[in-house]
Design a protein around this motif. Structure first.
Motif, short mmCIF file in Angstrom:
data_model
loop_
_atom_site.label_atom_id
_atom_site.label_comp_id
_atom_site.label_asym_id
_atom_site.label_seq_id
_atom_site.Cartn_x
_atom_site.Cartn_y
_atom_site.Cartn_z
N ARG A 111 0.82 -1.21 0.00
CA ARG A 111 0.00 0.00 0.00
C ARG A 111 0.86 1.26 0.00
O ARG A 111 0.58 2.24 -0.69
CB ARG A 111 -0.89 -0.01 1.24
N TYR A 112 1.95 1.24 0.75
CA TYR A 112 2.79 2.42 0.87
C TYR A 112 3.61 2.65 -0.39
O TYR A 112 3.86 3.78 -0.78
CB TYR A 112 3.70 2.26 2.09
N VAL A 113 4.02 1.55 -1.01
CA VAL A 113 4.75 1.69 -2.27
C VAL A 113 3.85 2.33 -3.32
O VAL A 113 4.25 3.21 -4.07
CB VAL A 113 5.24 0.31 -2.77
N PHE A 114 2.58 1.90 -3.33
CA PHE A 114 1.61 2.46 -4.27
C PHE A 114 1.44 3.96 -4.03
O PHE A 114 1.46 4.77 -4.95
CB PHE A 114 0.27 1.74 -4.11
N GLY A 115 1.29 4.32 -2.75
CA GLY A 115 1.13 5.74 -2.41
C GLY A 115 2.35 6.54 -2.78
O GLY A 115 2.26 7.67 -3.26
N TYR A 116 3.54 5.94 -2.59
CA TYR A 116 4.78 6.64 -2.91
C TYR A 116 4.87 6.90 -4.41
O TYR A 116 5.23 7.99 -4.85
CB TYR A 116 5.97 5.81 -2.45
N GLN A 117 4.52 5.89 -5.21
CA GLN A 117 4.58 6.05 -6.66
C GLN A 117 3.58 7.09 -7.15
O GLN A 117 3.84 7.83 -8.09
CB GLN A 117 4.32 4.71 -7.34
N LYS A 118 2.41 7.16 -6.47
CA LYS A 118 1.40 8.13 -6.89
C LYS A 118 1.90 9.56 -6.77
O LYS A 118 1.59 10.42 -7.57
CB LYS A 118 0.15 7.97 -6.01
N ASN A 119 2.71 9.80 -5.72
CA ASN A 119 3.16 11.16 -5.46
C ASN A 119 4.55 11.45 -6.02
O ASN A 119 5.07 12.53 -5.81
CB ASN A 119 3.16 11.42 -3.95
N SER A 120 5.13 10.46 -6.70
CA SER A 120 6.51 10.65 -7.17
C SER A 120 6.60 11.62 -8.35
O SER A 120 7.68 12.09 -8.68
CB SER A 120 7.10 9.30 -7.57
N ASN A 121 5.48 11.92 -8.99
CA ASN A 121 5.52 12.81 -10.16
C ASN A 121 5.13 14.25 -9.81
O ASN A 121 4.84 15.04 -10.69
CB ASN A 121 4.58 12.27 -11.26
N ILE A 122 5.11 14.59 -8.51
CA ILE A 122 4.78 15.95 -8.11
C ILE A 122 5.89 16.89 -8.53
O ILE A 122 7.07 16.62 -8.30
CB ILE A 122 4.56 16.02 -6.58
N GLN A 123 5.54 17.99 -9.16
CA GLN A 123 6.53 18.93 -9.66
C GLN A 123 6.90 19.96 -8.61
O GLN A 123 6.05 20.52 -7.93
CB GLN A 123 5.98 19.66 -10.91
N ALA A 124 8.21 20.20 -8.46
CA ALA A 124 8.69 21.21 -7.53
C ALA A 124 8.49 22.60 -8.12
O ALA A 124 8.54 22.80 -9.34
CB ALA A 124 10.17 20.98 -7.23
N LYS A 125 8.25 23.59 -7.26
CA LYS A 125 8.10 24.98 -7.72
C LYS A 125 9.44 25.59 -8.09
O LYS A 125 9.52 26.48 -8.94
CB LYS A 125 7.46 25.83 -6.60
N GLY A 126 10.48 25.13 -7.40
CA GLY A 126 11.79 25.73 -7.64
C GLY A 126 11.97 26.99 -6.82
O GLY A 126 11.24 27.26 -5.85
N ILE A 127 12.95 27.80 -7.22
CA ILE A 127 13.24 29.04 -6.50
C ILE A 127 12.16 30.07 -6.79
O ILE A 127 11.62 30.16 -7.90
CB ILE A 127 14.63 29.57 -6.90
N ARG A 128 11.81 30.86 -5.78
CA ARG A 128 10.82 31.92 -5.93
C ARG A 128 11.25 32.89 -7.02
O ARG A 128 12.45 33.20 -7.14
CB ARG A 128 10.66 32.65 -4.59
N PRO A 129 10.34 33.35 -7.89
CA PRO A 129 10.70 34.22 -9.01
C PRO A 129 11.55 35.42 -8.60
O PRO A 129 12.44 35.85 -9.34
CB PRO A 129 9.34 34.67 -9.56
N SER A 130 11.31 35.96 -7.40
CA SER A 130 12.09 37.11 -6.93
C SER A 130 13.47 36.70 -6.44
O SER A 130 14.33 37.55 -6.19
CB SER A 130 11.33 37.82 -5.81
N GLY A 131 13.67 35.40 -6.29
CA GLY A 131 14.95 34.92 -5.78
C GLY A 131 15.07 34.99 -4.28
O GLY A 131 16.07 34.55 -3.70
N GLN A 132 14.08 35.51 -3.59
CA GLN A 132 14.13 35.69 -2.15
C GLN A 132 13.67 34.43 -1.42
O GLN A 132 12.79 33.71 -1.89
CB GLN A 132 13.24 36.88 -1.74
N LYS A 133 14.28 34.18 -0.28
CA LYS A 133 13.87 33.07 0.58
C LYS A 133 13.03 33.62 1.72
O LYS A 133 13.30 34.69 2.25
CB LYS A 133 15.08 32.33 1.13
#
Length: 590
Positions: free
Chosen positions: A270-292
């Motif tokens: 069950r957990y492997v299935f859940g992990y694979q489901k969420n493995s294609n989530i795209q990261a936002k990356g750095i904020r457009p302003s470059g600020q943290k």
């Protein structure tokens, strides 16, 4: 209705039952295996530990009929015939056990509740005549009786209703017909059912499972209709050839759906299935302003807390006066607002997060130091690191699942307090990692581990980090274990007998869950618990001896009790270690 209280029923039955009493409250979580799947003759055997009898899928109906014949009153009780359209009071005159049906007649006086007004007593009599007065037991809710004579009847019907509504699948008889139906089908579905009730399964996975179940039932219905039509066709007709191709497609589709269902029903996969489901989530990356940005989570913000944050965390040297700070009331909103490189600071408080959330960007998540964090009934799906219990922090995790960490599932630092009870920790690089605490500047951690299942980790279930020099001194430390008064060791109730952990007590500790492992492996579990205790005590004893030596060099010949009061509270009992790549316990030397 003189006895107008239902002894059991669904949510709709409350209209005819203004008050629910009797066995209904006791029945709520009665384990199914004690009813349908338990051999009555074996119940009196002292060596029998609730292990359910098993059968073939094709024998389930016969098995159920035999069970009902032993416990069901064959006549003389009243019930509510409950459908999606109406509820009507009937009297049971006989039971056809093999067909799982009751022979009924309308009760006097005639009592009926309906969404429409057309169900007169005459109409109902005609409907019963069409059904030959035989109704499925699943559609009957036993009416409460003060005498208690029919309590067992009501409970038995509830077991049958629960089984056919939640466990049985219409296609089960066409699966592998072996003597393992309970182990292969009932047990994983039953565990999933209660995991869902206890919020131990992500809401998205629950939706997926129910959608898959509906799709599979629909495909199976179409497949049965097609198969029935083929039996009435000419063997050489063009229509039959077309239907055969369509049937093969339906069968293939149905098999794929069933495999996905089994994947979620299996408590490990069950957990492997859940992990694979969420493995294609795209990261936002750095904020457009470059600020943290630093995100502060607090249910309420008071002056003292804000001052402490500014002094200890937000204005530490060197600091950027232009750093943006955002405040949130819950962790989920803070994480959703994060970009790569952001920091989330969770202040002391009580936070409830429903469902599941994923962190795709690389961010830093802190729990305030010297605070106490409690996780209960949570599912932690870690895609990078697990949970870190820092020095001076207190962490309690109960009835939760943690999996997927690329490092250790839980890291325990010196000077911390960690209480783990009734959890699953699995599919991580290491299960639990205890940091080196032998340095003179470190305080000994306080650890309690009870009834956890630590399995399927790449390395060890539990690993202790310590310096290489310690291995040369460990043999001498073993001689001083019994003399050490600086440690309290809790096992199954006897503080001086870690090696004599009672096997029967371990079995009882595990009966609150569905046992995943055979009793023959219990000796391995006991060894795992004792090995961890012995190793931690040896390391702690060595630390004490090193401290005594330093005090002696300073001219202090007798240690003051206050100086030697560092204690490791070791409560390690009832934990199960299974299928860890390197074993239940190991050490990492540096």
């Amino acid at each position: 209705m003189a006895d107008g209280l239902l002894a059991g029923g669904g949510p709709e039955s409350e209209a005819m039952a203004p008050e629910r009493t009797g066995w209904a409250a006791e029945e709520e979580r009665a384990p199914l295996e004690k009813g349908l799947f338990q051999d009555e003759d074996s119940c009196s055997d002292d060596s029998y530990h609730g292990k359910p009898a098993d059968c073939k899928a094709s024998e389930v109906r016969e098995f159920t009929a035999e069970f009902l014949e032993k416990v069901l009153e064959p006549s003389g009780w009243r019930a509510v015939w409950h459908t999606n359209v109406f509820k009507v009071l009937v009297e049971v005159t006989d039971v056809d056990f093999s067909a799982l049906k009751a022979v009924v007649r309308l009760a006097e006086p005639y009592l009926c509740e309906s969404q429409v007004s057309t169900f007169t007593s005459e109409c109902m009599k005609e409907l019963l005549d069409l059904k030959e007065h035989r109704l499925p037991l699943q559609e009957l809710w036993v009416v409460y009786d003060d005498s208690g004579v029919f309590d067992q009847t009501a409970l038995a019907i509830e077991h049958v209703r629960f089984f056919y509504q939640n466990i049985w699948r219409s296609w089960d008889e066409e699966e592998e017909d072996e003597y393992d139906y309970f182990v292969r089908c009932v047990e994983p579905r039953l565990r999933l059912h209660y995991d869902i009730l206890e919020d131990r399964v992500p809401s998205g996975l629950i939706v997926d499972y129910r959608n898959l179940l509906s799709q599979c039932e629909e495909s199976y219905r179409k497949f049965l209709n097609l198969r029935s039509s083929l039996s009435n066709c000419n063997s050489d007709s063009e229509q039959e050839n077309i239907s055969m191709v369509e049937g093969l497609k339906l069968y293939s589709e149905m098999e794929q759906l069933k495999q996905k269902l089994k994947l979620i029903e299996n408590p490990l996969l069950r957990y492997v299935f859940g992990y694979q489901k969420n493995s294609n989530i795209q990261a936002k990356g750095i904020r457009p302003s470059g600020q943290k940005v630093t995100h502060v989570v607090s249910s309420t913000m008071v002056t003292g807390l804000l001052r402490s944050l500014l002094r200890d965390r937000l204005c530490q040297e060197p600091y950027d006066e232009e750093t943006e700070i955002q405040f949130h009331r819950d962790p989920l909103s803070a994480i959703n607002a994060c970009y790569e490189g952001d920091t989330v600071i969770v202040c002391p408080g009580h936070y409830v997060v429903h469902g599941t959330f994923s962190i795709a960007d690389s961010i830093e998540l802190e729990v305030i130091h010297r605070g106490k964090t409690t996780l209960e009934n949570c599912v932690l799906q870690c895609e990078t690191t697990g949970v870190t219990v820092r020095t001076s922090a207190e962490f309690l995790m109960k009835n939760s699942d943690l999996y997927g960490a690329k490092g250790a599932g839980i890291e325990i630092y010196p000077g911390s307090k960690c209480v783990l009870s009734d959890n699953g920790i699995h599919h991580c690089k290491e299960g639990i990692l205890i940091k080196d605490f032998l340095d003179e500047h470190y305080d000994i951690p306080k650890i309690s581990m009870v009834n956890n299942i630590i399995h399927n980790n790449e390395g060890y279930g539990v690993v202790l980090v310590k310096p290489t020099i310690f291995s040369d001194l460990q043999e001498n430390a073993q001689d001083g274990i019994e003399e050490s008064k600086a440690f309290k060791i809790q096992t199954s109730g006897e503080a001086d007998a870690a090696e004599r952990v009672d096997l029967e007590e371990l079995i009882q500790c595990a009966t609150g869950k569905m046992e995943l492992y055979a009793r023959s492996d219990l000796s391995e579990q006991v060894e795992g618990n004792c090995e961890i205790i012995n190793e931690l005590v040896a390391a702690s004893t060595q630390k004490g001896q090193m401290k005594k030596k330093r005090l002696s060099e300073l001219g202090i010949t007798q240690a003051d009790d206050n100086l030697m009061s560092q204690e490791m509270f070791v409560g390690i009992v009832g934990n199960q270690f299974k299928w860890n790549g390197k074993g239940s316990f190991g050490t990492f030397l540096f």
